[in-house]
Design an enzyme around this catalytic site. Structure first.
Site, mmCIF file in Angstrom:
data_model
loop_
_atom_site.group_PDB
_atom_site.id
_atom_site.type_symbol
_atom_site.label_atom_id
_atom_site.label_comp_id
_atom_site.label_asym_id
_atom_site.label_seq_id
_atom_site.Cartn_x
_atom_site.Cartn_y
_atom_site.Cartn_z
ATOM 1 N N MET A 190 -10.847 28.117 42.511
ATOM 2 C CA MET A 190 -11.247 27.978 41.109
ATOM 3 C C MET A 190 -10.218 28.686 40.262
ATOM 4 O O MET A 190 -10.046 29.892 40.365
ATOM 5 C CB MET A 190 -12.613 28.614 40.903
ATOM 6 C CG MET A 190 -13.221 28.291 39.584
ATOM 7 S SD MET A 190 -13.862 26.619 39.504
ATOM 8 C CE MET A 190 -15.290 26.729 40.549
ATOM 9 N N CYS A 191 -9.493 27.968 39.477
ATOM 10 C CA CYS A 191 -8.439 28.567 38.665
ATOM 11 C C CYS A 191 -9.034 29.297 37.460
ATOM 12 O O CYS A 191 -10.117 28.967 36.989
ATOM 13 C CB CYS A 191 -7.470 27.496 38.191
ATOM 14 S SG CYS A 191 -6.643 26.630 39.539
ATOM 15 N N GLY A 192 -8.293 30.277 37.007
ATOM 16 C CA GLY A 192 -8.611 30.926 35.748
ATOM 17 C C GLY A 192 -7.607 30.475 34.712
ATOM 18 O O GLY A 192 -6.396 30.537 34.953
#
Length: 590
Positions: A1-3
């Protein structure tokens, strides 16, 4: 899950300034994407500059892909999502690259997002038009927060923020928003996902008031083919098979009887087929490495990984049990699957003196909460159905001391801007469960799951009528009112649950994947009449009529006991919540 993080501000003599918002969000953003962090400062127009940041969790494609992604035309993409299906879905190619290429060559940015099936939030700057696009998918499965400073002309967008960032809010998942950087002031246009209704109008008006910005509304992006009209009261023929079971005292016999009906069996098989497909893509679409081994891969080492890559938040209830059994079909038999079961320490009455033989409660007694009991019961049934699989039943036991420590130092920031007692209890339960640190059943050694994907059962209650209030509404107001309630709950799930849970789970460098909220499942279930999804009436034994269609799916898969377990809220099953508190009140512990 990218930020992902973006700060748009007036360009003061090309001076690069680190914003207060970035400093406040930085550590939380980095935690979401431990595989790489890149920052870019860009002069976007003569008057606007941008600070773009991404921390990447590598989840798609055979090679790691850096973000922010910039193409040859100078377009900039921050992408936190997965293209699971649809015309843009591809294997072995990072979907960031696929999307960036599609956006560069398209005649309309909005037409590209029409094609995407999967959860996402995104920020995209189109150089040729000086337009900044941003938003969340139509269901709102991934978080994106927004702050506007009209006095200073600053726009901030971020996956997660801390309590130090004042006046930030969650972007409603009602459409794609656009800011025109040809203008000298912050401005917004919204392209609704669906034709605007009263709910949309209320959200936009509240947003305009909160941001102190007028929002122009353009044509809807999607054409919905789901009927919004209410179903009238069912005919006697519609319900006769549901009401004429010859064995109303035996839940298993009722399920066995119902599944013999041709129409019911057809619905069960159709839903099961969609669930298989939804779970398969969410299990398979990831690099074949666990959290530990992927670090070695990024250092260019050759690795063969047989560690657990899939974890399931496993209360032992209906929703997680179904996902677990289906996931077994798509995970290599050489790998374990982690079943994560969380329990919070029971309050101990210290006013009473304990006997010498009972000075200290055993660990088992302290954490013998309802979800632990059902978890073990379902685990036994699961091992009988799939005896060859190595299942890790991970007991996550959280003391009151540890709860208080992380709630005040970490979880409070991840929940922000949400702050109710319900948000607190659910957020804490999901945070500790998704950390996945405990002991494996019958083993005292500490174990922390190396999985990078977590399957969660979110959305099942909203789709299949799993809450007690559904029974109450049906009893007092009828089927029309229940239909309306189910539609409202699904429309509001993004602001009520999904953004919060995305921020919570991602803090551990894992990705939450929600098979029940796959677009194809949502579309199919919403077309069913409410009594074809659930039958929460007094004519069914308690706990059977709610989510009846899912119970029939569980029965078809081979579950006998689990198919009959009553719905229990996560916060009460794990014993984190105090039933005497009002869930809607603001928590003073955050």
């Amino acid at each position: 899950m990218c930020g992902i993080f973006c700060n748009i501000s007036q360009n003061h003599a090309n001076c690069i300034e680190i914003s207060h918002e970035w400093e406040a969000c930085k550590n939380l953003i980095i935690a979401r994407g431990p595989d790489g962090l890149i920052e870019k400062f860009e002069n976007l127009t003569p008057i606007w500059s941008g600070h773009f940041v991404a921390s990447v969790l590598w989840m798609q494609g055979s090679d790691f892909c850096e973000q922010p992604a910039v193409d040859s035309s100078g377009n900039i993409l921050l992408w936190n999502g997965d293209i699971f299906s649809g015309n843009l879905a591809q294997d072995n190619i990072c979907d960031t690259i696929v999307l960036l290429n599609a956006l560069q060559s398209c005649s309309s940015v909005l037409s590209v997002f029409q094609e995407i099936q999967g959860p996402y939030s995104f920020i995209y700057f189109q150089k040729s038009t000086n337009l900044l696009y941003f938003g969340r998918d139509v269901i709102g499965r991934h978080s994106l927060l927004l702050k506007v400073d009209t006095a200073e002309n600053i726009l901030t967008l971020t996956s997660v923020a801390s309590k130090d960032v004042n006046r930030i809010m969650e972007i409603p998942a009602i459409g794609i928003f656009v800011m025109n950087l040809n203008n000298s002031r912050v401005n917004f246009t919204c392209y609704p996902w669906k034709e605007p209704d009263l709910r949309f109008t209320d959200i936009i008006e509240a947003l305009e008031t909160r941001l102190d910005v007028d929002i122009d509304i353009e044509k809807a992006i999607l054409k919905s083919d789901v009927s919004t009209c209410l179903h009238m009261h069912p005919n006697i023929k519609d319900l006769e098979y549901l009401e004429n079971s010859p064995c109303l005292e035996n839940s298993c016999k009722i399920l066995e009887y119902l599944i013999e009906d041709k129409d019911i069996l057809e619905r069960v098989n159709r839903l099961l087929k969609l669930l298989y497909k939804a779970v398969e893509v969410r299990v398979k679409k990831q690099p074949k490495f666990c959290k530990t081994c992927i670090k070695l891969v990024l250092e260019k080492q050759d690795v063969i990984c047989n560690h657990s890559k899939i974890g399931i938040l496993f209360s032992g209830g209906l929703d997680s049990a179904i996902l677990t059994l289906i996931a077994d079909k798509y995970v290599s038999q050489h790998e374990p699957i982690d079943l994560i079961n969380v329990a919070f320490e029971k309050s101990i009455n210290t006013s009473k003196k304990s006997s010498a033989n009972n000075e200290k409660q055993s660990m088992e007694d302290q954490y013998d909460v309802p979800d632990r009991k059902t978890g073990k019961q379902t685990f036994v049934e699961l091992t009988k159905i799939c005896p060859k699989r190595k299942w890790n039943f991970v007991e996550v036991n959280i003391s009151q001391t540890e709860l208080q420590e992380y709630r005040s130092s970490r979880i409070c920031n991840l929940l922000y801007p949400l702050c109710t007692i319900l948000d607190e209890s659910l957020g804490c339960a999901v945070w500790f469960a998704s950390r996945a640190k405990g002991t494996i059943l019958l083993n005292t050694n500490v174990y922390e799951s190396p999985c990078r994907v977590l399957l969660l059962g979110m959305g099942a209650d909203e789709l299949f009528g799993g809450y007690m209030r559904h029974r109450t509404i049906l009893r007092h107001k009828g089927w029309d009112a229940l239909t309306q309630e189910l539609n409202i709950e699904l429309a509001g799930i993004s602001e009520r649950n999904l953004g919060r849970d995305d921020r919570i789970v991602s803090d551990h460098g894992r990705q939450s994947r929600l098979p029940y909220l796959d677009e194809n499942i949502v579309e199919y279930v919403q077309k069913l009449k409410p009594w074809e999804r659930c039958y929460p009436t007094d004519k069914m034994p308690s706990g059977l009529g709610d989510k009846l269609l899912l119970r029939l799916v569980a029965y078809k898969l081979g579950f006998r006991n689990t198919a009959n377990f009553p719905k229990r809220a996560f916060q009460f099953g794990s014993r984190i919540a105090n039933g005497k508190e009002n869930a809607k009140d603001i928590s003073d512990r955050l």
